[in-house]
Design an enzyme around this catalytic site. Structure first.
Site, PDB file in Angstrom:
ATOM      1  N   ASP A  52       0.815  -1.212   0.000  1.00  0.00           N
ATOM      2  CA  ASP A  52       0.000   0.000   0.000  1.00  0.00           C
ATOM      3  C   ASP A  52       0.852   1.267   0.000  1.00  0.00           C
ATOM      4  O   ASP A  52       0.504   2.254  -0.641  1.00  0.00           O
ATOM      5  CB  ASP A  52      -0.942  -0.002   1.205  1.00  0.00           C
ATOM      6  N   GLY A  53       1.977   1.241   0.704  1.00  0.00           N
ATOM      7  CA  GLY A  53       2.872   2.401   0.701  1.00  0.00           C
ATOM      8  C   GLY A  53       3.391   2.702  -0.695  1.00  0.00           C
ATOM      9  O   GLY A  53       3.467   3.857  -1.109  1.00  0.00           O
ATOM     10  N   ASN A 121      -7.297   7.572   1.499  1.00  0.00           N
ATOM     11  CA  ASN A 121      -7.483   7.081   2.865  1.00  0.00           C
ATOM     12  C   ASN A 121      -7.785   8.186   3.855  1.00  0.00           C
ATOM     13  O   ASN A 121      -8.849   8.207   4.440  1.00  0.00           O
ATOM     14  CB  ASN A 121      -6.284   6.280   3.373  1.00  0.00           C
ATOM     15  N   GLU A 122      -6.849   9.106   4.087  1.00  0.00           N
ATOM     16  CA  GLU A 122      -7.043  10.076   5.165  1.00  0.00           C
ATOM     17  C   GLU A 122      -6.153  11.288   4.976  1.00  0.00           C
ATOM     18  O   GLU A 122      -5.137  11.244   4.285  1.00  0.00           O
ATOM     19  CB  GLU A 122      -6.701   9.431   6.510  1.00  0.00           C
TER      20      GLU A 122
END
Length: 144
Positions: A52-53, A121-122
């Site tokens: 994911d990174g 995501n955020e």
């Protein structure tokens, strides 16, 4: 030396994955360019190998491209990297033949101090000192 062993194993996995992807592309006459050697900005797909990174880094790096992203997960969780290495050939062939289902990921946009930020995501807002309060407004599609 103990810290180098996991890193060396991960690099080996990454290289094996890259070689397998290249073989699949060559066997199916798919043209491709490796990042850093590309000569144009017109792509159909950005293939990201990692987790994911890596997907988040690639999304930031290639945000100006109008194309799809596909992740091959070499990490542990892989919420954003959809293909597992164990199913690489089958999954990649589904993408190459168009029998896969594309998923849209929503992006978040933050405007702060005259600069625009885009994220998945955020978004975290904080002050330099944790005990200070801050005031901000949140809008969704331009509405409060």
């Amino acid at each position: 030396m103990q810290e180098l062993v996991p890193l060396m194993i991960w690099i080996s996995c990454l290289l094996v994955c890259v070689l397998n992807v290249e073989n699949i592309f060559k066997e199916n006459s798919v043209s491709y360019e490796v990042y850093g050697t590309h000569k144009n900005n017109s792509f159909d797909l950005v293939l990201v190998i990692g987790g994911d990174g890596s997907m988040l880094s690639a999304a930031k790096e290639f945000s100006s491209l109008d194309c799809s992203f596909l992740g091959i997960n070499l990490g542990k969780v892989g919420f954003m990297a959809d293909l597992d290495y164990e199913n690489l050939e089958v999954g990649l062939m589904e993408v190459l033949t168009g029998t896969n289902i594309a998923e849209e990921k929503e992006a978040l946009e933050c405007n702060y101090d005259g600069k625009k930020y885009t994220a998945f995501n955020e978004i975290v807002l904080h002050t330099q000192k944790s005990y200070k309060l801050m005031q901000f407004e949140v809008r969704v599609d331009g509405d409060f």
